[in-house]
Write a protein that holds these residues in place. Sequence first.
Motif: not given
Length: 142
Positions: A100-102, A104-105, A134, A137, A140, A142
């Motif tokens: 998810d974003d978390n 990925r970050d 990119q 990103d 992802r 989720q």
Amino acid sequence: MNWIKKILGREIEDRDPAQSNAYDLIGGDQTIRAIAKHFYHAMQQREDTQQLLAMHPHPLSQSEQKLYEFLSGWLGGPQLFQRKYGNPMLRARHMHFAIDDNMRDQWLRCMAVALEQSVKKPEHRQVIYQAIAQLADHMRNQ
């Protein structure tokens, strides 16, 4: 993958016309190995990347080696990963992980540290980070 040429705005001699030569610009094999090493070291040391660390099999040496092999080819050097494992198909290979974003970050924080510690020129770090962000990103699911 001539994104380095496009961003740096100059012609450079290619290792392979289908690839950028970021590999050579940043220092070749030694730098790629350093990026992979610093990436996994950062993941182990940072409190804010422990969820990401927990997703990786231990010992981390195999994951570090795969990252090194992938980055080698991705940055225009020898296609080590592809020779061993075939087409990277990164999204498919990572589909069984909840990204998810978390996540990925967290991954990008480790990569930013690795690039800062391994790649000398800020403009090279910036170009590589933008491209790999990119890619991250896209991972992802989720």
